[in-house]
Each structure stands twice: as C-alpha cells, then as structure tokens.
Scaffold this active site. Structure first.
Site, mmCIF file in Angstrom:
data_model
loop_
_atom_site.group_PDB
_atom_site.id
_atom_site.type_symbol
_atom_site.label_atom_id
_atom_site.label_comp_id
_atom_site.label_asym_id
_atom_site.label_seq_id
_atom_site.Cartn_x
_atom_site.Cartn_y
_atom_site.Cartn_z
ATOM 1 N N GLY A 49 1.279 12.616 5.846
ATOM 2 C CA GLY A 49 1.966 12.140 4.851
ATOM 3 C C GLY A 49 3.551 12.214 5.055
ATOM 4 O O GLY A 49 3.949 12.884 6.167
ATOM 5 N N GLY A 50 4.134 11.798 4.234
ATOM 6 C CA GLY A 50 5.631 11.808 4.253
ATOM 7 C C GLY A 50 6.062 13.306 4.224
ATOM 8 O O GLY A 50 7.126 13.705 4.802
ATOM 9 N N ASP A 65 1.479 13.661 -10.247
ATOM 10 C CA ASP A 65 1.454 12.780 -9.135
ATOM 11 C C ASP A 65 -0.227 12.034 -9.281
ATOM 12 O O ASP A 65 -0.820 12.236 -8.177
ATOM 13 C CB ASP A 65 1.411 13.291 -7.773
#
Length: 461
Positions: free
Chosen positions: A16-17, A132
C-alpha cells in the site's frame, strides 16, 4: 529475511501507500503471522507504533489481533519498525464486491454490517476510533467478519494535528468532520459504516470520487438515492449514518441492533457466523398446563392459611356479638367468608372486618418527588450529565478536548442496554483521571460524580 531474530518473512501479501504486509513465520512460537512494515519516513514509523499501541487495547473476535511491535536494524544501520498481527484467510468486502461485479444481496450486507458495528462498539468502548472503515478493511473469514488496519486510528477526543492529510484515509470514505480537523470521535466510524453499507447494497459508494476536490464537489449535490426495494429501516439507518452532523448519527450499538433485526432468517449467502439477535420483546408464553414450583406452592399454602385465619377472626367477632336466641345461631352470617381448602388458591379479595378494633391497613405512602429527591428516567439522567458537561465547558471548568471525550463516551450509552452501570463506572474512572490531570476543576468533578451517580441509580432496576 529474519527480523529481530524471530520473524521470518515468507511472502509479500499486499503493498500500500504506507506499508507492506508480509506473510511470516514466528520461529519462536512456530506459528504463521502477518508482519506490517511501514514505508516512508519517520512519521510512518511513528504511526506504526501508534497503531500497535491502540490496537493492543482491543480484544474482540471481530478485530484482527496485534501480537507484537518490534524494531529491526537494516543493513545500512537504519531502524525498521514493524507490527506483528494475526494472519487471516478469506476475502475482503472489496474483493467480494469485485467478484460480484455489483451489489451483494442486502441480507448479506446487513449481516456483515452488524458484525462490523459490533466490533466498532467494542473499539469505542475502549476509547479507540478506527477512522478508516471501508470495504478493503473488512475481511470475510471462515470464522467470521474481521475489522483490519488500525493504521490511522486515534484515541477518542484526540486532537487531529495532521497538516499533511496522510491520516485522512481515502476520499470516498472520509467523514466530513475529518476535513475540518476536529478531534477524533466515534461518530466518524459510523459515517464509514454508512458508506460501507451503501456500497454493499448499491455497488458504489455514495460519492464515487478519487480526490478531495472531487469529494467537495460531489458533497454539494448529495449522495445518489438508495434503491426503493431495500427495507425502509435499512435505508433510514444508512442515511442516518451519512448525516453530515456527527451528533445526529447513531451509535455503533444502536446500528448493530437495527442491523441484527434486519438479518433475514435465511440469508442469500451465509458464509459468516451472524451475531446473536437481541430480544425483540418481553412477552411471556404461558404453558398449557400450570406448573407449580416450590415457590408457587408456598404462595398457595400461605394464601390458604391467610384465608383460614380471616374466617376464624370473623367467626370470633360474630360469636362475641351473637343474639341470645339459640335459633339465630342456625342462620348463617350475612357476609360470611368462604373458608379456603388446603389446596385452593388464595381468594382474590381479602375480607376486611368492619369492627373499628381492626381497621384495614393504610396504603403505602407514595414516594415524594422533590428537587432534592428526583425520580429520573435513564434518558433524563443522561441528559443532565450531558448538560453538566456542556455548561462546564462553557464556564471554563472543563477543558474542551476533555469535554468532547466525555460526550463521546456518553454517546455510547444506550438507555435500553443492560450494561449502563458498567459504562457509568468507566466514566467515573475517567473523571478521576482527568481531575488528577487538572483538566477539570474539583467542583466540576464533584458535580459530574453526582450526575453520574443519578444516572447509575436511574438505570438500576
């Protein structure tokens, strides 16, 4: 690669980022685990440490467990922090939507939503806000639904000091208050739950955008309408979760009850265990034949004995005032009570002698309602606590972030729950902690204790 002389990385599962997730082996305990390696600068490392600390507070079957936090030294001498987590198998809701190429059956959606709401209620009770909630962070496992990735979570009431937007999450799933920099609050997760439910029943999030600019433009027009074929209560809950005002959103416990009651008796795709439905009423089903318990037998025997004593008492009174003519003794008294047999039930009305020597017992004095001794409902007592916190903040007796923390905990209290007393005790502990931190005045702490004691009394049957 072997990290910290214990965790051997095996397969890269996801990139992921902000981090990589690896399948690994804990060689000390000989078990498979997941290792999360943050990518980037020192801030990413700090967020990994925060994630481990906050997630370690939680112990719930619907939340992926955190086993360990360590730091490894790279060959170049730099430090690589990592989080060791429970290794899960299954598919995320994002993958499920991709496989279905559209919405999932609403029966399955409410089943998943109920499990997520239950996990959120546990996190909020521990003072943790996920921030999130989205399809990629909800996994459908053979053993149940699991909530993943507390990477941008925060403690309830914690100030949002992120000027970079790194911790804002994905635009399509971010609550409006996150963009305003408000402190973390559980209502943010309820917005995410609303987006999750919306996407599961329609196939797309309410605002299908990729950038913050697109989100601002889409929010000006409002979300796309929900299908009319959905149950009205489900549409009402989703729109309530998506309310722009956080105070008008339901709590996680309230959302869980609504969703559980909507779960069909035979869902279209039952791949996960469903949470147990709460009771829907208090009506009792009477048996066809009465069953006399030992306690019931004692009540019947006592009633029969009481009737017998009443009959003897009246007979004595009658004999004391009987006429001298013996023929009058053959006539029954005008209002002679019927003596109950040994196995007969107690009479419905007690016999009250008319003699002034035995006046009937006085009725119990009604409870007096005075300003110093109010009889409060749980809802009224809860409102008094909320008002006390608001007034304390306005008068400068409670610090603003502490007042928000208290109000967030109060939102978790549902007057219909059986655990109100436990939640009040948590709030009393919180008042004591904040008083020690000098975040509120002693007078305000004493007033809050009084109001919380009223709430506990009102919730005690």
């Amino acid at each position: 690669m072997l990290l910290a002389s214990r965790y051997r990385l095996v397969t890269l599962l996801e990139t992921g980022g902000m981090a990589q997730v690896w399948r690994a082996t804990d060689e000390l305990l000989d078990r498979p685990v997941a290792v999360k390696l943050p990518a980037g600068d020192t801030r990413a490392a700090h967020m990994a440490w925060r994630e481990a600390r906050l997630a370690a507070r939680l112990s719930h079957p619907g939340i992926a467990a955190v086993h360990d936090y360590r730091e490894a030294v790279r060959p170049d001498g730099s430090v690589a922090p990592f989080v060791v987590m429970e290794l899960l198998s299954g598919e995320t809701v994002a993958a499920r939507l991709c496989d279905a190429d559209g919405p999932v059956p609403w029966g399955e959606a409410v089943s998943i939503g109920a499990a997520v709401a239950e996990a959120l209620a546990a996190a909020h009770a521990a003072g943790v806000v996920h921030r999130d909630i989205k399809p990629g962070n909800v996994m459908l496992c053979p053993g149940g639904v699991k909530l993943l990735d507390f990477g941008i979570s925060a403690a309830a009431g914690e100030a949002d000091d992120d000027d970079t937007g790194v911790s804002f999450g994905t635009p399509a799933y971010a609550a409006p208050e996150r963009l305003d920099g408000k402190p973390a609050e559980p209502a943010t997760d309820l917005y995410g739950l609303g987006v999750l439910l919306f996407e599961m029943v329609t196939g797309d999030p309410p605002y299908d955008v990729n950038t913050w600019e697109e989100l601002a433009a889409a929010q000006a027009h409002g979300p796309t309408p929900l299908p009319e074929t959905l149950p009205a209560r489900l549409r009402e809950l989703i729109l309530g979760c998506l309310d722009e005002n956080p105070s008008r959103r339901p709590t996680a416990a309230q959302a869980r009850r609504v969703l559980t009651r909507l779960v069909p008796s035979a869902p279209a795709r039952l791949t996960i265990p469903l949470p147990k439905p709460p009771p829907t009423g208090h009506a009792k089903v009477l048996p066809a034949q009465p069953r006399v318990t030992s306690a019931g037998a004692r009540r019947v025997a006592f009633g029969a004995a009481l009737a017998g004593v009443a009959a003897i008492f009246v007979a004595v009174l009658y004999a004391a005032n009987a006429p001298a003519d013996p023929t009058d003794l053959a006539q029954p008294p005008a209002a002679s009570p019927t003596t109950a047999g040994a196995g007969s039930p107690a009479p419905k009305e007690a016999v009250e002698p008319t003699s002034p020597a035995a006046p009937p017992p006085s009725p119990p004095e009604p409870t007096r309602i005075t300003p110093t001794n109010p009889i409060l409902t749980v809802e009224a007592a809860l409102t008094r606590v909320q008002n006390t916190i608001d007034e304390g903040q306005q008068q400068g007796e409670i610090r603003a972030d502490v007042a928000l923390d208290f109000q967030n905990l109060l939102r978790l209290i549902d007057p219909g729950d059986d655990n109100v007393t436990d939640q009040v005790d948590q709030l009393l502990d919180k008042v004591r902690q904040r008083l020690n931190e000098r975040a509120l005045s002693p007078a305000q702490a004493a007033l809050l204790r009084q109001r919380l004691t009223e709430l506990r009394t009102a919730s005690t049957p």
